[in-house]
Write an enzyme that holds these catalytic residues in place. Structure first.
Site, mmCIF file in Angstrom:
data_model
loop_
_atom_site.group_PDB
_atom_site.id
_atom_site.type_symbol
_atom_site.label_atom_id
_atom_site.label_comp_id
_atom_site.label_asym_id
_atom_site.label_seq_id
_atom_site.Cartn_x
_atom_site.Cartn_y
_atom_site.Cartn_z
ATOM 1 N N ASP A 454 -53.092 30.817 77.309
ATOM 2 C CA ASP A 454 -52.551 29.567 77.839
ATOM 3 C C ASP A 454 -52.717 28.501 76.763
ATOM 4 O OD1 ASP A 454 -52.018 27.199 79.162
ATOM 5 O OD2 ASP A 454 -53.036 27.784 81.009
ATOM 6 N N HIS A 455 -51.581 28.036 76.229
ATOM 7 C CA HIS A 455 -51.623 27.114 75.092
ATOM 8 C C HIS A 455 -52.036 25.694 75.488
ATOM 9 C CE1 HIS A 455 -51.272 26.509 70.965
ATOM 10 N NE2 HIS A 455 -49.982 26.702 70.752
ATOM 11 N N ARG A 456 -52.218 25.440 76.780
ATOM 12 C CA ARG A 456 -52.694 24.119 77.184
ATOM 13 C C ARG A 456 -54.153 23.910 76.782
ATOM 14 N NH1 ARG A 456 -51.133 24.332 83.474
ATOM 15 N NH2 ARG A 456 -52.075 26.390 83.127
#
Length: 484
Positions: A454-456
């Site tokens: 998850d690139h968040r």
């Protein structure tokens, strides 16, 4: 007479499918006797009855999908009134049995124990009575009781397990309209699925009832937990159905149970978490040599020793070195929740769809303890008995496409987590070893790893460092001692 209602299993499940009745009208039951096996969106569960009494009516047929709280069986407990506890209530206000149809639906999924034997402390007595004994009956078998006054032949028929046909709801309705017991019809096609043509042949005398021991529907044999086998050789153990041109040209299959839940979860994950996937190719020759030594260890002879076990252990070390991958994004609070524990999920392919049970506190286990936990996980998943508690609370997951002979993939993150590792097939391949004048090509054991994150909350640096650490541990398992 009290009605036994389908209990609320928790975990957000609101319905279940009646798979098999363990009792018939007229049977005598005692408290905690198993009366029915149901399937929900997570697993199969056998439900105990909370009273003594006699079965007077079954309010749902095998194959019917029933909502939680719906009465499914009437019990004469001798007092003519409602019984306390156990999901039972007075018959007043209950469903009219005439409303229950015989149209079967395809299997849904799981009513699972939310309390161990004896119930949960601090919960209301009614809830405890509904759930008492779940742990005790796990994996047990129940024989159908002899009907009172039954003849010898009838008693023998009661004791013989009945074959359960595999068919779509329209075909079941077709059989019902023609007065045919679909469980007596043999499927002509290789998939074992009963079709209209099979029913017509049965009516015309062209088909004979199946023997009690026959395969009940020809369901494909699912592979073991993904990655829990020896290195893939390119041939999958999964017995795939073949195209059947003998019956209907098209069929519609209701999406229920595990498949429905998986579909909803994957769509939610794919469109809420921005996925990034990275790949790396690794020489795992030393890992394979370690596995051979471990297999020769007499202390480990009864356990599953394979590449997945070493990867699982490497995951615990790599997560400790890169704790940020073991966190999750809380959208409502707009916060990152850092987990200081590791519940390692292992994707499992089962006859009812993909499930992801997890090993609680895997980071606190040594290699033997981890092997024991994975051995139990495999056996439970293959039996379709994985419980909701075992599938909740995961923090990071491994999915192994290598068991199917596949090299790599771009997995979707399991909901509630932020990273998932894909383990590809382990193959013998030419590999450059040495350097300078010592450089040469040798056959080596090689695999590919992929990680989706998850690139968040996981940036490229953290994701890359985690994947590189994981690869280094498989390339040289001795590093785990230094990094642990």
């Amino acid at each position: 007479m009290p009605e036994f209602k389908l209990p609320d299993p928790g975990e957000g499940l609101v319905e279940a499918t009646i798979i098999q009745w363990k009792v018939a009208v007229g049977d005598t039951v005692k408290t905690n006797d198993i009366v029915v096996e149901v399937e929900t969106a997570k697993s199969l569960v056998e439900l105990p009855i909370p009273w003594d009494g006699t079965v007077t009516e079954l309010l749902a047929a095998e194959g019917d999908e029933v909502e939680v709280g719906t009465p499914i069986v009437l019990i004469d407990n001798g007092d003519g009134g409602g019984a306390s506890g156990g999901g039972g209530a007075a018959a007043s206000g209950g469903n009219d049995p005439a409303e229950v149809t015989d149209e079967a639906t395809a299997a849904s999924d799981d009513l699972v124990p939310t309390a161990p034997e004896g119930g949960q402390g601090g919960t209301e007595s009614k809830r405890e009575a509904m759930l008492v004994g779940y742990g005790a009956i796990e994996g047990s078998t129940t024989r159908r009781k002899r009907r009172r006054g039954a003849s010898g032949a009838e008693a023998e028929a009661d004791a013989t397990p009945q074959r359960k046909a595999k068919a779509s709801p329209p075909v079941r309705k077709y059989a019902q309209d023609r007065g045919v017991d679909i469980n007596q019809v043999t499927a002509a096609g290789p998939t074992g699925i009963v079709r209209r043509s099979d029913i017509d042949a049965f009516v015309d005398g062209g088909s004979s009832p199946a023997a009690p021991g026959d395969d009940p529907g020809g369901a494909p044999t699912a592979p073991e937990v993904e990655g829990a086998s020896a290195p893939a050789t390119g041939a999958s153990a999964y017995q795939r159905p073949v195209l059947d041109r003998s019956g209907e040209r098209e069929e519609r299959i209701d999406v229920k149970g595990v498949r429905k839940m998986t579909a909803q979860a994957m769509v939610g994950s794919a469109f809420s978490a921005p996925h990034v996937t990275e790949f790396i190719t690794v020489d795992v020759t030393r890992t394979m040599e370690l596995i051979e030594r471990l297999k020769a260890d007499r202390a480990l002879r009864d356990l599953r020793i394979n590449p997945l076990l070493v990867l699982a252990k490497a995951m615990t070390v790599a997560v400790r070195r890169n704790p940020g991958v073991n966190a999750v994004w809380d959208e409502d609070a707009q916060q990152i929740v850092q987990r200081n524990y590791l519940n390692l999920g292992i994707a499992a392919a089962t006859p009812r769809g993909l499930v992801v049970p997890n090993i609680k506190d895997a980071d606190l286990m040594d290699l033997r303890q981890l092997a024991e936990a994975m051995t139990d996980l495999v056996a439970t998943a293959k039996a379709g008995r994985t419980q909701p508690a075992d599938m909740s609370g995961g923090t990071i997951t491994i999915t192994n496409v290598g068991v199917f002979g596949v090299d790599t993939g771009t997995p979707i993150i399991n909901p509630g987590e932020s990273a998932i590792v894909c383990f590809g097939a382990v193959r013998r391949m030419p590999w450059v070893v040495g350097s300078g004048e010592q450089e040469r090509i040798e056959p080596r054991w090689v695999t590919q790893l992929a990680v989706s994150f998850d690139h968040r909350l996981i940036d490229g640096e953290l994701g890359s460092m985690f994947l590189a650490d994981l690869a280094a541990l498989l390339e040289d398992p001795a590093r785990a001692l230094a990094w642990a």
